[in-house]
Design an enzyme around this catalytic site. Structure first.
Site, mmCIF file in Angstrom:
data_model
loop_
_atom_site.group_PDB
_atom_site.id
_atom_site.type_symbol
_atom_site.label_atom_id
_atom_site.label_comp_id
_atom_site.label_asym_id
_atom_site.label_seq_id
_atom_site.Cartn_x
_atom_site.Cartn_y
_atom_site.Cartn_z
ATOM 1 N N ILE B 14 -29.862 19.146 20.772
ATOM 2 C CA ILE B 14 -30.339 19.276 22.152
ATOM 3 C C ILE B 14 -31.029 20.629 22.346
ATOM 4 C CG2 ILE B 14 -29.522 19.571 24.542
ATOM 5 C CD1 ILE B 14 -29.238 16.740 24.074
ATOM 6 N N CYS B 126 -27.459 10.812 28.222
ATOM 7 C CA CYS B 126 -28.796 10.267 27.928
ATOM 8 C C CYS B 126 -28.928 8.866 28.505
ATOM 9 C CB CYS B 126 -29.054 10.277 26.425
ATOM 10 S SG CYS B 126 -27.821 9.412 25.452
ATOM 11 N N SER B 157 -29.510 9.639 15.650
ATOM 12 C CA SER B 157 -29.804 10.476 16.804
ATOM 13 C C SER B 157 -28.533 10.917 17.520
ATOM 14 C CB SER B 157 -30.708 9.725 17.775
ATOM 15 O OG SER B 157 -29.972 8.698 18.415
ATOM 16 N N PRO B 160 -22.682 15.148 16.169
ATOM 17 C CA PRO B 160 -21.217 15.183 16.232
ATOM 18 C C PRO B 160 -20.684 15.322 17.660
ATOM 19 C CG PRO B 160 -22.101 17.099 15.050
ATOM 20 C CD PRO B 160 -23.240 16.178 15.300
ATOM 21 N N ARG B 163 -20.530 11.880 19.184
ATOM 22 C CA ARG B 163 -19.542 11.045 18.512
ATOM 23 C C ARG B 163 -18.117 11.456 18.871
ATOM 24 N NH1 ARG B 163 -21.595 8.417 13.972
ATOM 25 N NH2 ARG B 163 -23.850 8.445 13.993
#
Lengths: 348, 287
Positions: B14, B126, B157, B160, B163
């Site tokens: 980002i 997002c 995309s 971590p 996730r």
């Protein structure tokens, strides 16, 4: 090295797909109270895609997760009450915590087979609470054995007690199972499991291959009740394993009865190998006897399964259809002998 | 009007992508790029730009508060919880890219004006940036019982942060659907797809609407799409609102600009474009 084989029953979870997630609470109650003393390790209950998955995207459940789990909790004794969840559909806050409050004892946390790190939050959360938790890798035909091993190791590091490979598409052949399961069993310390689908009629063969390679968890459903072509049919699997001298603690007749009464009876699911055919196979009786056995069982009011077992003992061969009636009569008399009315009747 | 000076904290996907986007803006300049390790992938990438680098995290701003007008925090929810009160004290307009939910949620196409009056704004997720404005557009002309959104993004995309915090994504996006629309109930679903070559970010919104006026809904959504395209040029309505099986289905995809990650990362792009848009609006209004 060898771990005792655990049977995970996914009937009330994967089966949900087969009836567009319209599982009735009365079915859950009936199923759980009847299956209680069967010897299964866990009965997993809920929407086909797991807790929190009831949605327009995959299908709305007739009843909320919590209602289904409560109905199961009140009636299930013996097997552990299990729940399945896919992160991205469900969350700890909205789904896992309420399930724990209801009394779910075992969780399976699933994800696409290459994305194990999205299960970290959930497996760690449960494992730190000392709740029994397993990882699930879905669509595992899509990744190489080495990649699956990496993902299993991640889940192991989060605290999963085992990882189940799902053949979600029913696309494996036994040689694929052997390659993948062997690699995982040889290179990890936790249980490895297999969840089959029957699209290519390989569910049983694949599950047996997994067990041969050291899988110590098998996922299946009664009557194969599940998404698409169905799952590994538990009664068939148990029959085969008992024939091989394993799983003596499982009550096969109980599984057959629950399958017939609840999955075929209450729900009306019609796939899978019939109970009679399973016992016929176990007893080694000529398949074409089926019609004769059904007729005789009805006429003399005996359990057709007992007829098969007796025919098997007598080592009948093709062309001995007359013996079916003889055996049915014999069993009918034998049953009456156990009945006090027998003396009265025999005097008349 | 002078350029607004921006400090970015967090050098992951980002932060690094924001650095590129700021170079393109006539209203913004990046004056500090801040992380914890001068040799991280993002830091090495940032050496290509004319920007001061620091490995002192929030202290880089505490020690040199005049370096910036705006701070964009692209660390993690946990770190932003530490940074937020410090930045408030320093009086920095803060754009929070994490799902910390400290500041008000902001979707530029919906509440940019109100958000500019605040000191800390949160850019939701997002998926939220992509779909919540569509849900809002349907809601403003209908009585909505339920909104449900599904975002599918390329595995490559999802860093971590995404996730490890997938629950925060799901919960925050659902909260945004409820906050910005009149829906009685809402649900958010996220799925990662590892296909190679990677898939473009794909989003679907299902809405259950009482007596829907489909013309009004289509017009409202089209207007909203135009609004979003002002700041996200890869945003595209691929299935306009259509009634099927008693539900309204709308689909949008986002193709990224290909700045730090390739164009499949529309998810990265849309939240960063929202941040840039808010920073530019700040520059226009306050400087």
């Amino acid at each position: 090295m060898s771990k005792e084989l655990l049977l995970f029953d996914a009937s009330l979870r994967d089966g949900s797909h087969a009836i567009k997630h319209q599982l009735e609470l009365s079915t859950v109650r009936n199923y759980c109270s009847s299956i209680s003393d069967s010897g299964l390790y866990t009965v997993v209950v809920g929407h086909g895609n797991g807790l929190g998955a009831s949605s327009l995207q995959v299908g709305l459940s007739k009843y909320k997760d919590n209602e289904l789990l409560r109905a199961a909790r009140e009636n299930l004794k013996g097997p552990k009450l299990g729940a399945y969840m896919i992160p991205g559909f469900g969350t700890i806050e909205d789904n896992i915590m309420p399930a724990l409050d209801i009394g779910v004892e075992l969780f399976k946390i699933g994800c696409h087979c290459t994305e194990a790190d999205v299960t970290k939050q959930h497996i760690e959360f449960l494992s730190k609470k000392n709740v029994e938790v397993y990882g699930v890798l879905m669509m595992s035909h899509m990744a190489s054995p080495q990649r699956l091993l990496e993902e299993v190791k991640k889940m192991e590091s989060y605290g999963a007690r085992g990882v189940v490979l799902m053949d979600s598409a029913g696309a494996f052949l036994p040689e694929d199972v052997e390659e993948k399961i062997s690699l995982l069993v040889e290179n990890t310390n936790i249980r490895i499991g297999f969840h089959a689908h029957n699209n290519l009629s390989m569910a049983i063969a694949n599950t047996l291959a997994a067990i041969r390679c050291g899988a110590s968890i098998v996922d299946g459903t009664l009557c194969g009740f599940g998404a698409g072509a169905g799952n590994c049919q538990l009664e068939v699997l148990v029959a085969i394993l008992q024939k091989q001298g394993k799983l003596k603690n499982i009550d096969l007749y109980k599984l057959l009865d629950v399958g017939d009464n609840v999955i075929r009876g209450d729900i009306g699911y019609e796939k899978g190998v019939s109970s009679n055919s399973i016992i016929s196979g176990l007893s080694g009786v000529f398949s074409a006897f089926a019609v004769h056995v059904n007729n005789a069982a009805k006429q003399y009011n005996v359990d057709p399964r007992d007829i098969y077992v007796e025919l098997g003992k007598r080592k009948v061969v093709g062309g001995q259809e007359d013996l079916v009636v003889d055996v049915a009569l014999f069993l009918s008399q034998k049953n009456k002998r156990d009945d006090s009315s027998f003396v009265m009747e025999s005097l008349l | 009007m002078r350029k607004a000076r921006i400090a970015i904290i967090g050098t992951g996907n980002i932060g690094s992508d924001l650095l590129v986007k700021i170079q393109r803006s006539p209203y913004l300049e990046c004056t500090k790029f801040i992380g914890r390790n001068l040799n991280s992938k993002g830091m090495l990438f940032a050496r290509n730009f004319n920007v001061e680098l620091s490995d002192k995290s929030i202290d880089a701003i505490v020690e040199d508060p005049d370096c910036c007008d705006i701070v964009i925090d692209a660390t993690s929810a946990a770190v932003h919880r530490i940074n937020a009160p410090i930045l408030k004290k320093l009086g920095k307009f803060t754009i929070d890219m994490t799902p910390s939910q400290i500041g008000e949620m902001c979707i530029p196409a919906i509440n940019a004006k109100e958000a500019l009056a605040l000191d800390n704004i949160n850019l939701v997720t997002c998926g939220g940036q992509a779909v919540v404005p569509i849900a809002y557009a349907i809601s403003r002309v209908s009585k909505v019982m339920y909104h449900e959104m599904v975002s599918v993004i390329a595995s490559k995309s999802a860093g971590p942060g995404t996730r490890d915090n997938i629950d925060e994504f799901t919960q925050t996006t659902k909260k945004a659907l409820l906050k910005f629309t009149n829906a009685a109930d809402a649900k958010a679903i996220i799925t990662l797809n590892p296909a190679d070559p990677p898939i473009k970010m794909h989003n679907t919104l299902y809405s259950i609407v009482e007596n829907p006026d489909m013309d009004a809904i289509r017009n409202s959504v089209k207007q909203m799409v135009e609004e979003i395209r002002h700041y996200v040029d890869g945003y595209k309505l691929t299935v306009e609102p259509m009634l099927e099986h008693g539900r309204i289905v709308t689909m949008v995809t986002v193709e990224g600009h290909g700045d730090y990650l390739p164009p499949y990362s529309g998810n990265l792009d849309i939240i960063n474009c929202a941040a840039i848009s808010m920073a530019e609006r700040f520059a226009e209004a306050k400087l």
